[in-house]
Each structure stands twice: as C-alpha cells, then as structure tokens.
Design an enzyme around this catalytic site. Structure first.
Site, mmCIF file in Angstrom:
data_model
loop_
_atom_site.group_PDB
_atom_site.id
_atom_site.type_symbol
_atom_site.label_atom_id
_atom_site.label_comp_id
_atom_site.label_asym_id
_atom_site.label_seq_id
_atom_site.Cartn_x
_atom_site.Cartn_y
_atom_site.Cartn_z
ATOM 1 N N HIS A 106 0.816 -1.222 0.000
ATOM 2 C CA HIS A 106 0.000 0.000 0.000
ATOM 3 C C HIS A 106 0.847 1.268 0.000
ATOM 4 O O HIS A 106 0.317 2.363 -0.153
ATOM 5 C CB HIS A 106 -0.942 -0.002 1.209
ATOM 6 N N ASP A 137 3.482 9.399 -1.112
ATOM 7 C CA ASP A 137 2.327 8.601 -0.704
ATOM 8 C C ASP A 137 2.165 7.457 -1.684
ATOM 9 O O ASP A 137 2.356 7.655 -2.894
ATOM 10 C CB ASP A 137 1.065 9.486 -0.745
#
Ligand code: GDG
Length: 749
Positions: A450, A656
């Site tokens: 992730h 991110d």
C-alpha cells in the site's frame, strides 16, 4: 464415486434399519439440483416420488425442511404424510395443518424488498424473491466479476435494515443473501421431527446451505448430519458429506430398499469429513487475508465485545470477495500482552454464518516495540517513503520482524488448507509467503504493497535488502499502486539477486513471481450519500464559524510523509504573495491521530501546532482565523460533507503510495459546482489524476501560486477537470480492485 467400505457400510445399515427413523431433508441444492433461478428449480417426479415413498414407509418420519414458502412446498408435496417446514422454520405442516412458529410481523420487509428490487434492476442477473417472512436476493446469475459491486450496495441496504429492525437478521446462502426473522431457524425442526417420530428415534439431516448448519448443530450424538458440497466449501458442523443431489437420492433410495427388506448394494454412502486435517475446522476456507491490523468487527457471541465494525476502505474493498469466497482475515488484535506471557491467538465465532471469519494474534510488548513501532514504522515506513534520514535500524528490529512472521504463520498454517489462496497486505508482511512456503503451503499467494516501493539506492540501504527481496519472491503475485513502484521493485530484484527479470515477471529459484501495477480505488457511492440531519447540523456549525471565507481542506493521518508543515507554510506564503486572499479564505486541517506513541509522530504534532500558532498570530484578525487545526477523527459522513464544502482539496503529501483522500474529495463534489483538487505530484494518485492541479510540495512558493490558481479557477474549468477526475475514480473502484487482484492471482498459475 463409491465411498463405501466395510465399516461405514455397517454404520449406515444400522442407521437404515433403525426404527423410528426421522429424515430432515432440504430441497434446493440437496434433493434438487440448483437451477439458474429459484423458479426453475423445482422437484421433479423422481424426487417427489422418493419423498412420498419414504414418507409412506413404516417407522419413517419424512420432513422437507426448506427456505421456500408454504404454498410452493404444498404444491409439490400435498400428501399429509410428508411433513413440511417452510421459510427456514417460520411455518410448519404437521398432520396436514400449518402452524406458524413464533410471532413475526413481516410488514417492515416490504420496504426492504422494494429497495432491493430497485438495486437488482440495475444489476443484470440479480433477482429478488419475496416470501411471507423473508426476502432473498439471488446473485447466482450475476456475472462473477460484477458480484462484488452488487454486494457492497446490497449489504449496505440490508445492514441498515437489520440495524433498524433487530427482529430480522441477514443470512448468507449459496449465492443468495437473505433477510429473515432472527427468531426462526431450521434448527427448530429437529426437536419437532424427533417428537413426531416418537420413541427413541435416530435422525438423518441433509442440507447444503448455511441455513442447514443450524440443523446440523443441534442434532444429537446418535443422529447423522450430512452436508452436500455444492458450489462452496465451508466450515461445517456436519459429520458426513455427499457431492450432489444425485448422491443424496442414491443414499435415500438405498435406505428405502434396506428398510423394505431388500439387501441392495450401496451405490454411494456418505463420506466422513476428515476433521483432523487441518486441525481446526477452517480447512474449507479458500481465501485467507492477512494484514497487520484486523478490520474491527461487530461483537460476536462469546467475544469480549470490544471490537466493533469498521468503515475502513480496505475492509469495504475486501469484504465482498471474502464473503463470496468464504474467507478468513488474520491480523493483530490491537492488544499487547507482557513479553513474559504466552501470546494468545483466537478465531471469531461464526455462529451467525455472516461469511467473514476473523482470526487474531496478540503482540507481546517487545514485538510491539521492536516489530510494529521498530522495524515496520521506524525502518520500513520511512525507507519505503524515501526518508532515509528518519530510518532507524537495529538487529533487534529485524529479528522481531522475522519472529512475528513466524508467529502469524504458525497460526495460519494449521488453520488453512494448503491449497488456499492467501492475500497479504503491506510492509508489515513482506516475509509471509516465505514462512508459509516453509510450512508447505502450496496454494497461490499474493501481496499488495500500500506504500511506495523505493528506488534501488534507497532500498539498498537496508542491511537485509537481499534477504527481503529473496523472501518476496515466494509470492506468486506482487501488486503495487503505480508503474514507478513496479519499476523500482524490478530494478532492486535484478540488482540484488541472481534473478531473471522481465517487464512483469521475476524468475528466481525456479519460481515465477508476477508483478503488476494495480492502483487501489475507493467506493465512490459512500461519499455521495445524503447525510443524516445531525451531521448536516455539525458541519453547518463549522461552516458558520468560517463565515464567507472559502474553505481549503487538508485531511490526513498525522504523519510526516503527508507534508503537513510544508502545506501550512505554503498557505502562509500565499497570504503573503496574494494579500487579497486575507479574510477570504481559511485552511481547515484535519489530522487524524496516528501512532501517537511513536516519538517522531509526537514531535510532528508539536511542529504542526507551532506553525499553526505562528500563522494565526501573524495573519489572523478579530473576525478571521486563517488556519483551523483539528486533531481528531471524523465519521465518513462528516468527512464527505467537509469535502463537498471545500473550494480546494489540499492534498500535498511529500510521498504517498496512493492517497485515498484525493479520490474521496473528487467523489464527494457537487458536479455542478465542484471544488478543485490540488494534488502532490509525489502521491501515487497523481498518475491517474492528471486533471488535478499537480503541485510540488517541496517548493513552497510554487505551491502558494498553485493554491492561488486553484482558488481563482473558473467554474467551466473546474467542471471539466472534475468530470474527468470523477470518471477515473468511478472506473476502478475498491471492489473491482480487489476482484482484479484475486483474478490476477488465480491466473498466475
Ligand atoms: C495507506 C497508504 C494508500 C481520514 N480521516 C478520517 C478518516 N480518514 C480516512 C480517509 C482515507 C484514509 O483515512 C486515509 O487513506 P490514505 O490513502 O490517504 O492514507 P494512509 O492511511 O496512509 O494509507 C496510502 C492507502 O494505504 C491505501 O492503499 O492510499 O498511500 O499510505 O480513506 O477517508 N476516516 C474516518 N475518520 C477520519 O477522521 N473514518
């Protein structure tokens, strides 16, 4: 298939000759094969004849125990010698007369049925069946890859209904979701048939569905529960199994022959389910999801009641896949125990057959320190986000990292069939395939990261880089958010190992690992729902405080990767460069508390609060506070309303993996009057969301100019950008993401 052998033939002969004998037999999937729709599945002459013949036999009490309505059952079995249980036990016909079991007011089901019919209308193949006391949504005919989308919505509707009408419960059948009175279950048929049979009967209970499990659980030690394995293999309370309705009929015919004094050879006999392999009765689960944190879940019987259902994105994404595949989710319970004590593990009770089973491992205090706060969040998190100066490394961390993997695998291996599909998540579980392969796991295993995968020069800083890379190649599929993360991974594999690397496959040690970019999505509908009045009031209150000022909104977990100080500085810089905005725009920064006991995070919080104080001191006026800083979390509805009210979604992480806030902001906008998404070029989301105002969070002056441009953007440009962004967000959502990962994993082999 002939499952008979000497001893089991004797076992079944003894049962067949026992008087009185009670037979409880389900219809659909048990005596009658499944058809495409409930209407097409009807007992044929052979089945009806068999039931009537058994019912007429001396010493036999023959009951059909079904989910079907009364009238339907009666049409096929008019003979009063056949006992009927309708709608999972809500009504039953004894000596020719029907009686209702329990007092049920079916009125509330009307609205539910209408809502589900509307939903089914939008999903080809979905079908709603209304009965007197139950409503069923059949999805057997919905295309496989499309079921998830339907189920997310359907469960939303059903769960809301059940929460408001506690007299009803949701039940998962074989490709059917059903709502029915909580007070009635097929289990009530067991004592009833026992009483009808009289004397000391032995009972034979046959069924295929989770509703039949209720019967299996309450039969006595001399009774015989038989499960018919249709489409799914799940945990069962039955002792025996048969493959299909042909086998059920063959067994019943043989039984009748034996009682009639013939000595027919059994064509097939029920096979005893091997309960020893694996140790717990979870072997039939064919999907295991493993992640560090478990989704929180509603309290179940026998549980400590602390865990509640979570609204997390990963949970919503995975739930349909887990439910339809009969899955188990393993993770950390969130609890720590003193290191001197043995680690406890557990499995949720699945008595409500809701589908997803949760299993957990507690951490010792030293695992929490060295594994979770240490190697995961102190080493891998900063390293993978390319913050080498924040990386802490210790041998203790690496050794705890391996130890926790061993603990997870020690739990998972005996609880999972060796052919099950395993899907592990994130940087906490990079070694999981490796430790499972060491325990003989042969089934497909995939991993989704992730967070970003860093470039070689960063990754190579890890003293255990080659070992980690080698272990990762025990997975069959590695999923990343972006093509850049894939490229970084391939470069690292090829540099650190003697592996053969192509665009999407790494060959190493005679194994093949497929690698793919599969950007995660959200469930857009969840951010478009009309809010409850209390939510509106709360958000209106906040908006009143802001007055006429335009809202610039930041929402993040409080984490140094999210670039919150830089974002605040850029806001201040904009007020300097474009003083005309003073008094006309306010920044609301929501920071959700996260890893608060890790010192770096506490430090980050103090830094942010100091900048907020400085900005408000420097620019604030009596009637205008430039920055509102909210260190708390909000519910999804509140968040959606804030997103919708914001003129700019200010999403500027320094790095991110994806960033779901960017997608949620877009989903929540009013398409006629949308706000502007300002997005860091270093968020994975930027790859798909090129129509956002992309910005460089390291360049404060540039960010200040981009913010000014976003605030000034004209409506037609805002609408055009938003339309394209929304199409992207809707095209690949969280459920399609999970399905495509599992499809890709299945096709790896
Ligand atoms: C990791 C990766 C990747 C926020 N405030 C509240 C709240 N949230 C929810 C948001 C959003 C989620 O938290 C945050 O997700 P992000 O994607 O922004 O970031 P991470 O937590 O760092 O997630 C990330 C993600 O995994 C998925 O793969 O995108 O790159 O770092 O859904 O809505 N939720 C609630 N209250 C809040 O106050 N309920």
């Amino acid at each position: 298939m002939d499952g008979s052998n000497g001893s089991s033939t004797q076992h079944w002969l003894t049962l067949a000759r026992h008087t009185p004998l009670g037979i409880l037999c389900d219809l659909d999937g048990t005596l009658v094969p499944f058809a495409r729709t409930p209407d097409e599945a009807r007992p044929d002459a052979g089945a009806i004849d068999l039931v009537n013949t058994l019912a007429a036999q001396p010493g036999v009490t023959m009951a059909i125990v079904s989910g079907r309505p009364k009238a339907w059952l009666e049409a096929f079995f008019p003979s009063p010698h056949v006992f009927l249980v309708a709608e999972h036990g809500a009504a039953r016909r004894g000596m020719g007369a029907w009686e209702n079991v329990g007092e049920i007011d079916p009125a509330p089901l009307e609205e539910l049925a209408t809502r589900l019919e509307l939903l089914a209308g939008r999903h080809p193949g979905a079908l709603v069946e209304r009965k007197q006391t139950t409503v069923a949504l059949h999805y057997r005919q919905v295309q496989r890859g499309r079921r998830g989308e339907l189920l997310v919505e359907a469960y939303g509707i059903i769960d809301t209904f059940v929460a408001r009408n506690p007299a009803f419960e949701r039940l998962e059948g074989v490709l059917v979701a059903e709502v029915r009175p909580a007070s009635v279950k097929k289990s009530s048929a067991v004592p009833w048939v026992r009483e009808l049979a009289g004397g000391s009967p032995r009972l034979l209970a046959l069924g295929d569905d989770v509703t039949d499990e209720h019967m299996f659980r309450v039969v006595g030690p001399t009774d015989e529960p038989i499960v018919v394995r249709t489409t799914e293999r799940r945990r069962t309370a039955a002792r025996w199994e048969l493959d299909d309705s042909n086998e059920v009929r063959a067994v019943l015919r043989w039984l009748h022959g034996v009682r009639a004094g013939q000595t027919p050879l059994p064509v097939v006999l029920p096979r005893e389910i091997n309960q020893r392999e694996p140790v717990a009765a979870l072997a039939s689960r064919d999907l295991l999801v493993v992640s560090n944190r478990l989704p929180e879940f509603r309290p179940v019987e026998g549980d400590d009641g602390e865990r509640k259902r979570s609204v997390g994105g990963l949970v919503s994404a995975l739930e349909p896949a887990l439910r339809s595949r009969g899955g188990m989710w393993l993770g950390w319970s969130g609890k720590t125990v003193p290191s001197s004590e043995p680690v406890t593990t557990g499995v949720s009770d699945q008595s409500d057959a809701s589908g997803v089973q949760l299993a957990w491992v507690d951490y010792t205090e030293s695992w929490y320190r060295d594994y979770y706060a240490g190697f995961c969040n102190g080493t891998l998190w900063p390293l993978f986000h390319s913050f080498p100066s924040r990386v802490e490394m210790s041998d203790a961390g690496w050794s705890a990292y391996r130890e926790v993997h061993e603990a997870f695998a020690d739990f998972a291996a005996p609880h999972t069939s060796s052919r099950a599909t395993i899907w592990a998540h994130d940087y906490h579980l990079l070694l999981f395939a490796h430790v499972m392969r060491q325990r003989g796991h042969g089934g497909p295993m995939g991993h989704f990261l992730h967070i970003p995968f860093p470039s070689l020069d960063i990754f190579a800083m890890l003293p255990w880089a080659a070992q980690l890379m080698d272990a990762l190649l025990d997975y069959d599929l590695l999923g990343f958010h972006t093509p850049q993360h894939v490229a970084n991974f391939l470069a690292c594999a090829s540099a650190l190992l003697p592996a053969k690397v192509s665009d999407d496959v790494v060959k190493h040690r005679g194994r093949e690992t497929h690698v793919a970019a599969m950007p995660i999505g959200i469930i857009p509908d969840a951010f478009q729902e009309a809010p409850e009045p209390t939510v509106l009031e709360e958000i209106d209150g906040l908006m009143r405080i802001l007055g006429d000022a335009k809202l610039v909104l930041g929402v993040d977990r409080l984490d140094y990767t999210k670039g919150i100080p830089e974002r605040l500085h850029a806001f201040g810089r904009m007020l300097e460069m474009f003083p005309e905005w003073r008094g006309k725009v306010s920044l609301v920064q929501i920071s959700v508390p996260s890893r608060a006991d890790v010192p770096l995070y506490a430090e980050q919080r103090a830094t942010i609060e100091a900048i907020v104080g400085r900005l408000n001191g420097e620019f604030g006026e009596a009637a205008w506070v430039p920055v509102r800083y909210l260190y708390r979390s909000y519910g999804k509805q509140q968040l959606s309303q804030l997103y919708r009210a914001a003129a700019v979604g200010y999403v500027t992480p320094l790095r991110d993996g994806m960033n779901l806030v960017a997608k949620e902001y877009v989903a929540a906008q009013d398409p006629e009057e949308p706000g502007v998404l300002m997005l860091s070029q270093f968020a994975g989301a930027a790859v798909e969301m090129q129509d956002a105002v992309l910005t460089n969070p390291y360049h404060i002056d540039g960010m200040a100019r981009d913010l000014d441009r976003s605030l000034r953007m004209r409506r037609d440009e805002r609408k055009a950008r938003h339309a394209k962004l929304l199409a992207t967000v809707e095209r690949s959502n969280a459920v399609t993401w999970a399905e495509s990962f599992l499809d890709a994993l299945a096709s790896c082999r």
